[in-house]
Scaffold this motif. Sequence first.
Motif, mmCIF file in Angstrom:
data_model
loop_
_atom_site.group_PDB
_atom_site.id
_atom_site.type_symbol
_atom_site.label_atom_id
_atom_site.label_comp_id
_atom_site.label_asym_id
_atom_site.label_seq_id
_atom_site.Cartn_x
_atom_site.Cartn_y
_atom_site.Cartn_z
ATOM 1 N N LYS A 15 6.189 0.635 -17.086
ATOM 2 C CA LYS A 15 5.581 1.094 -15.842
ATOM 3 C C LYS A 15 5.594 2.609 -15.740
ATOM 4 O O LYS A 15 6.390 3.277 -16.372
ATOM 5 N N ARG A 18 4.971 5.876 -9.502
ATOM 6 C CA ARG A 18 3.968 6.586 -8.715
ATOM 7 C C ARG A 18 4.628 7.671 -7.871
ATOM 8 O O ARG A 18 5.765 7.538 -7.453
ATOM 9 N N LYS A 26 7.250 2.824 -6.007
ATOM 10 C CA LYS A 26 6.024 2.111 -6.358
ATOM 11 C C LYS A 26 5.648 2.473 -7.782
ATOM 12 O O LYS A 26 5.815 3.614 -8.210
ATOM 13 N N VAL A 28 2.954 1.407 -11.425
ATOM 14 C CA VAL A 28 1.789 0.744 -12.003
ATOM 15 C C VAL A 28 2.143 0.355 -13.439
ATOM 16 O O VAL A 28 2.917 1.044 -14.107
ATOM 17 N N ASN A 29 1.593 -0.757 -13.907
ATOM 18 C CA ASN A 29 1.865 -1.240 -15.255
ATOM 19 C C ASN A 29 1.009 -0.521 -16.278
ATOM 20 O O ASN A 29 -0.117 -0.114 -15.991
ATOM 21 N N VAL A 45 -3.967 2.502 -18.249
ATOM 22 C CA VAL A 45 -3.741 2.003 -16.890
ATOM 23 C C VAL A 45 -4.995 1.239 -16.477
ATOM 24 O O VAL A 45 -6.108 1.686 -16.744
ATOM 25 N N ASP A 49 -5.209 0.095 -10.920
ATOM 26 C CA ASP A 49 -4.024 0.952 -10.838
ATOM 27 C C ASP A 49 -4.401 2.427 -10.947
ATOM 28 O O ASP A 49 -3.758 3.292 -10.349
ATOM 29 N N LYS A 52 -5.130 3.736 -7.607
ATOM 30 C CA LYS A 52 -3.891 4.012 -6.862
ATOM 31 C C LYS A 52 -3.335 5.379 -7.245
ATOM 32 O O LYS A 52 -2.915 6.154 -6.381
#
Length: 62
Positions: A15, A18, A26, A28-29, A45, A49, A52
Amino acid sequence: MHQQYETLAYASPLKIKRQVVGMMTKTVNLIADVNLETGEVKLVVSPADLQKLRKDAKISDQ
């Protein structure tokens, strides 16, 4: 030819943390995009994501 694979770090997805303000972390993968001809690996990504991360960057620039 490319193939995408899920990444794992100690049995959980790799990950990116963020940059958001708040109490909860938070993330994202990341997905490993592997070129099956050369063996080159790129970390990618997902489009959802990426949105984001762009939103986070826009907020931090203000």
